[in-house]
Design a protein around this motif. Structure first.
Motif, PDB file in Angstrom:
ATOM      1  N   GLY A 186       0.814  -1.193   0.000  1.00 20.17           N
ATOM      2  CA  GLY A 186       0.000   0.000   0.000  1.00 20.17           C
ATOM      3  C   GLY A 186       0.857   1.257   0.000  1.00 20.17           C
ATOM      4  O   GLY A 186       2.094   1.204   0.055  1.00 20.17           O
ATOM      5  N   LEU A 187       0.194   2.397  -0.040  1.00 22.57           N
ATOM      6  CA  LEU A 187       0.853   3.696  -0.004  1.00 22.57           C
ATOM      7  C   LEU A 187       0.396   4.423   1.253  1.00 22.57           C
ATOM      8  O   LEU A 187      -0.804   4.540   1.512  1.00 22.57           O
ATOM      9  N   ALA A 188       1.356   4.900   2.034  1.00 15.67           N
ATOM     10  CA  ALA A 188       1.028   5.543   3.309  1.00 15.67           C
ATOM     11  C   ALA A 188       1.753   6.873   3.447  1.00 15.67           C
ATOM     12  O   ALA A 188       2.955   6.968   3.186  1.00 15.67           O
ATOM     13  N   LEU A 189       1.000   7.884   3.845  1.00 11.98           N
ATOM     14  CA  LEU A 189       1.565   9.195   4.123  1.00 11.98           C
ATOM     15  C   LEU A 189       0.866   9.701   5.384  1.00 11.98           C
ATOM     16  O   LEU A 189      -0.279  10.146   5.349  1.00 11.98           O
ATOM     17  N   GLY A 190       1.566   9.578   6.521  1.00 10.53           N
ATOM     18  CA  GLY A 190       0.897   9.866   7.777  1.00 10.53           C
ATOM     19  C   GLY A 190       1.706  10.714   8.724  1.00 10.53           C
ATOM     20  O   GLY A 190       2.916  10.901   8.570  1.00 10.53           O
ATOM     21  N   PHE A 191       1.017  11.244   9.722  1.00 11.06           N
ATOM     22  CA  PHE A 191       1.657  12.056  10.744  1.00 11.06           C
ATOM     23  C   PHE A 191       2.321  11.201  11.825  1.00 11.06           C
ATOM     24  O   PHE A 191       3.076  11.709  12.642  1.00 11.06           O
ATOM     25  N   ASP A 192       2.014   9.911  11.827  1.00 11.95           N
ATOM     26  CA  ASP A 192       2.532   9.036  12.881  1.00 11.95           C
ATOM     27  C   ASP A 192       3.852   8.380  12.510  1.00 11.95           C
ATOM     28  O   ASP A 192       4.325   7.487  13.199  1.00 11.95           O
ATOM     29  N   GLY A 193       4.460   8.828  11.398  1.00 10.49           N
ATOM     30  CA  GLY A 193       5.728   8.258  10.965  1.00 10.49           C
ATOM     31  C   GLY A 193       5.592   7.046  10.071  1.00 10.49           C
ATOM     32  O   GLY A 193       6.582   6.556   9.524  1.00 10.49           O
ATOM     33  N   LYS A 194       4.369   6.554   9.904  1.00  9.74           N
ATOM     34  CA  LYS A 194       4.155   5.396   9.039  1.00  9.74           C
ATOM     35  C   LYS A 194       3.996   5.870   7.601  1.00  9.74           C
ATOM     36  O   LYS A 194       2.902   5.938   7.044  1.00  9.74           O
TER      37      LYS A 194
END
Length: 354
Positions: A186-194
């Protein structure tokens, strides 16, 4: 630099200093640009790859073939110190956009979209396969004089709610929205570092959307304005479009109010799905190490805290890039899978332009 190999006339050419490869459902054909700049390794004129436009070739990234076709353009700059060579390549299906249909006769009856496309593509040395059902046979399908092969195939697909695009071997694929397979990651762009992407480009436009979709019934051979049976049968509203801008859809076959409303809702949903496109840049060419390259017509779960998109999306375009200054990246353009849940066009226009 990763391994970038151009195979031309039985020879393998390496050492390219910059490469951009593009695969796209909408563009149909795959293409690339390679660049090589060098000082003279010996006498002036030495070391230039002897490639010419029209040379049949294939391109591989780290051992995996991505484009099979021909060199479309060769640009060479020579100075007293060295040379600068740029080559542009396309796969075989690009010829379908230029070449006309010369089948005699250019008319088919009782054949499927797949069978007709296969006969159209055969003179070009292109095979055609289907990843999904291609629907019923055509009562009649006719190509117009001078019509390009791609335009004819586009019309074929339109009548069966299909789309078409090229595979890495330069051959043609027919598919519908149900044919997509899952990507390996998948593609992930998050504020939690993931996060496993480097950037996102958000493209959301109104050009193809309308505030209201109104379906009218029109019976063949009768005046639209004067016939009492030509009435509004169904409506749908897109609440994301704040400006009043209606679209009228003419139903080509008689139907009841429910069928007309379904058509209005489906048309509105398709336009809304196509409005948003997200492009993610990833620092790799493969979803997982040792796996295959990112591919188009695959689905991938997207978790994006920036844009708020958290759903499965379809990869409709993949651009692979690398240079001596920039490490390899993939730019993946994703859309709602409903973007390719097409509406079949009626068969009353299979013999002419639409």
């Amino acid at each position: 630099m990763p391994d970038i190999a151009l195979y031309v006339n039985g020879l393998k050419w390496l050492g390219w200093q910059e490469a951009t490869v593009t695969r796209s459902i909408d563009a149909v054909f795959n293409q690339y640009t390679l660049r090589l700049t060098s000082t003279w390794p010996g006498a002036p004129g030495a070391g230039i790859p002897p490639v010419k436009k029209g040379d049949e070739c294939s391109l591989a990234l780290e051992g995996e073939t991505v484009v099979t076709g021909f060199l479309n353009n060769v640009r060479l700059k020579v100075t007293a110190d060295g040379f600068d060579l740029t080559v542009d390549g396309r796969d075989k299906t690009a010829l379908l956009f230029k070449g006309a249909v010369l089948n005699t006769p250019a008319e088919w009856s009782g054949k499927t979209a797949l069978q007709i496309a296969q006969e159209i593509c055969e003179p070009f040395g292109i095979t055609v396969r289907a990843l999904s059902s291609v629907g019923a046979v055509f009562k009649k399908f006719t190509c117009q004089p001078g019509e390009t092969a791609n335009r004819a195939i586009q019309r074929l697909c339109g009548h069966r709610a299909l789309f078409h695009y090229a595979d890495p071997a330069g051959n043609l694929i027919l598919a519908n929205a149900d044919a997509a397979t899952p990507a390996a990651r998948g593609l992930a762009l998050g504020f939690d570092g993931k996060t496993n992407v480097e950037s996102v480009t958000f493209d959301d436009g109104l050009d193809g959307q309308y505030s209201d979709y109104v379906v009218y019934n029109q019976k063949p051979g009768l005046s639209f304005g004067g016939n009492p049976h030509n009435k509004v049968l169904g409506r749908a509203k897109d609440h994301t479009v704040r400006q009043y801008c209606p679209k009228v859809v003419i139903a080509n076959e008689p139907g009841d109010t429910t069928a007309a409303r379904d058509l209005a809702v489906q048309t509105a949903a398709l336009a809304a799905a196509r409005a948003l496109a997200l492009s993610y840049e990833t620092p790799d060419w493969r979803p997982v190490p040792g796996g295959k390259l990112w591919s188009i017509n695959t689905t991938t779960p997207v978790t994006d805290d920036i844009t708020g998109v958290k759903k499965t999306m379809l990869i409709k375009k993949a651009v692979f890039h690398v240079s001596e200054e920039v490490a390899e990246t993939s730019t993946l353009t994703v859309v709602d899978p409903k973007s390719y849940a097409l509406i079949a066009e009626p068969e009353d226009n299979v013999g002419g332009w639409s």
